[in-house]
Design an enzyme around this catalytic site. Structure first.
Site, PDB file in Angstrom:
ATOM      1  N   THR A 243       0.859  -1.182   0.000  1.00 26.73           N
ATOM      2  CA  THR A 243       0.000   0.000   0.000  1.00 26.73           C
ATOM      3  C   THR A 243       0.895   1.232   0.000  1.00 26.73           C
ATOM      4  OG1 THR A 243      -1.831   1.135   1.114  1.00 26.73           O
ATOM      5  CG2 THR A 243      -0.210   0.054   2.530  1.00 26.73           C
ATOM      6  N   GLY A 244       0.308   2.362  -0.319  1.00 29.75           N
ATOM      7  CA  GLY A 244       1.076   3.601  -0.362  1.00 29.75           C
ATOM      8  C   GLY A 244       1.223   4.093  -1.791  1.00 29.75           C
TER       9      GLY A 244
HETATM   10  N1  ASP Z   1      -1.213   1.945  -3.744  1.00 29.39           N
HETATM   11  C1  ASP Z   1      -2.392   2.710  -4.056  1.00 29.39           C
HETATM   12  C2  ASP Z   1      -2.207   3.425  -5.345  1.00 29.39           C
HETATM   13  O1  ASP Z   1      -1.118   3.893  -5.623  1.00 29.39           O
HETATM   14  C3  ASP Z   1      -2.768   3.682  -2.998  1.00 29.39           C
HETATM   15  C4  ASP Z   1      -2.506   3.292  -1.564  1.00 29.39           C
HETATM   16  O2  ASP Z   1      -2.403   2.145  -1.243  1.00 29.39           O
HETATM   17  O3  ASP Z   1      -2.385   4.168  -0.707  1.00 29.39           O
HETATM   18  O4  ASP Z   1      -3.157   3.594  -6.066  1.00 29.39           O
END
Ligand code: ASP
Length: 335
Positions: A243-244
């Protein structure tokens, strides 16, 4: 059995206690992960998922796992919880829109036989994870995007729904006043649910689903629909999800990297740490400020050992095993 239960409980409590205490530095070379089973036993079933909403999602996954169900069914059932919840504003129904006011969803799924399915930039469908599973099971392809993904979903009988809830629409209209795309690390304008599970038969699967970065360009894909970036499962080794800031995860093929590091003998914890260090290195090489991003990985191996690491504080994940369901704050790089 009782002994095993007690052992697991003690191990998990110790793990949570260490994870929740404050950490002082970067990972030490010889620092051992705190959640390994030292007696050669396998901790199964078990399910891990990202962020606070992982707790509720794990409950749904556990319903499947505790009955001896398949990890694949568990992860799909689990991530459908935040997907269907309009108050979770970074996944599925209720997710924040792109800069054109369109809610575009990304998701992927992978099972123990390396079957894969993915959808990107999918509009109007509340449960993109189930469309990804249908891509996996009912098409000769592994990835459908945009209009093609929508046409496929409709042909499969998924209902077409408006996913833009009033709160998201209001925020988008507010955002339009400046139209400045500036994702803030850990602010919930982008969190993804990534879920990985090991079932009672010892099989691994994973699922990952998101509305992506709020106010992104229309057509932007993050890591979450990309097998190897947002999610990877190798039933001989382990599973990982991310995530991220998706751009940074894609840059290092993050989840695949974590699984490959486990293949080389690293614990899930060490593998996540090394992958984050890779993100850090590439950010530094490009003179980018680490404070502006978050990347977090969670990983699980065939024995039910698990671990996590992230760029900066604020990320958490939920683990459900036979000792219960709990949230853990992992170690992080940026102090
Ligand atoms: N990884 C996701 C994206 O870049 C967002 C997240 O997990 O915060 O769309």
């Amino acid at each position: 059995m009782n002994n095993r239960r007690n052992f697991l409980k003690t191990a998990a409590m110790a793990s949570a206690a260490v994870a929740l205490s404050s950490f002082t530095g970067k990972p030490e070379e010889n620092e051992e992960p705190n959640n390994n089973l030292s007696d050669g036993k396998i901790r199964k079933p078990i399910v891990l998922s990202t962020w606070n909403f992982g707790l509720k999602a794990n409950e749904a996954a556990w319903e499947v796992l505790k009955k001896g169900g398949r990890a694949l069914d568990a992860v799909e059932a689990g991530v459908k919880i935040p997907e269907g919840d309009p108050t979770e504003r970074s996944v599925g129904y209720g997710g924040r829109p792109d800069r054109d006011g369109r809610v575009t969803l990304d998701a992927c799924i992978m099972d123990e036989m390396s079957n894969i399915g993915s959808v990107g930039c999918l509009e109007f469908i509340k449960h993109p994870i189930s469309v990804a599973r249908a891509v996996m099971e009912k098409t000769p392809h592994v990835m459908l995007v945009g209009d093609g993904a929508l046409q496929f979903a409709l042909a499969q009988g998924f209902p077409k729904e408006n996913l833009l809830v009033p709160d998201s629409e209001r925020e988008w209209k507010e955002w339009l006043k400046t139209s400045e795309y500036k994702p803030i690390a850990n602010i919930e304008n982008h969190d993804t649910i990534g879920m990985i599970a090991l079932d009672a038969d010892g099989n691994l699967s994973g699922a990952c689903t998101t509305s992506g970065m709020a106010f992104k360009m229309h057509g932007r894909l993050g890591d979450s629909p990309i097998i190897g970036a947002g999610l990877y499962v190798d039933n001989e080794i382990g599973a990982a999800t991310a995530t991220g800031h998706g751009e940074e995860v894609i840059r290092i093929s993050g989840s695949h990297l974590v699984v490959e590091l486990m293949r080389q003998g690293k614990s899930p914890q060490k593998a996540c740490e090394e992958a984050v260090l890779r993100v850090v290195k590439l950010m530094k090489n490009r003179n980018k400020d680490l404070k502006d991003i978050q990347v977090g990985f969670i990983a699980l191996n065939k024995k039910g050992d698990y671990g996590s690491y992230c760029v900066q504080s604020g990320f958490n994940y939920a683990v459900y095993d036979d000792t219960g369901n709990k949230l853990i704050n992992p170690e992080f790089y940026l102090k």
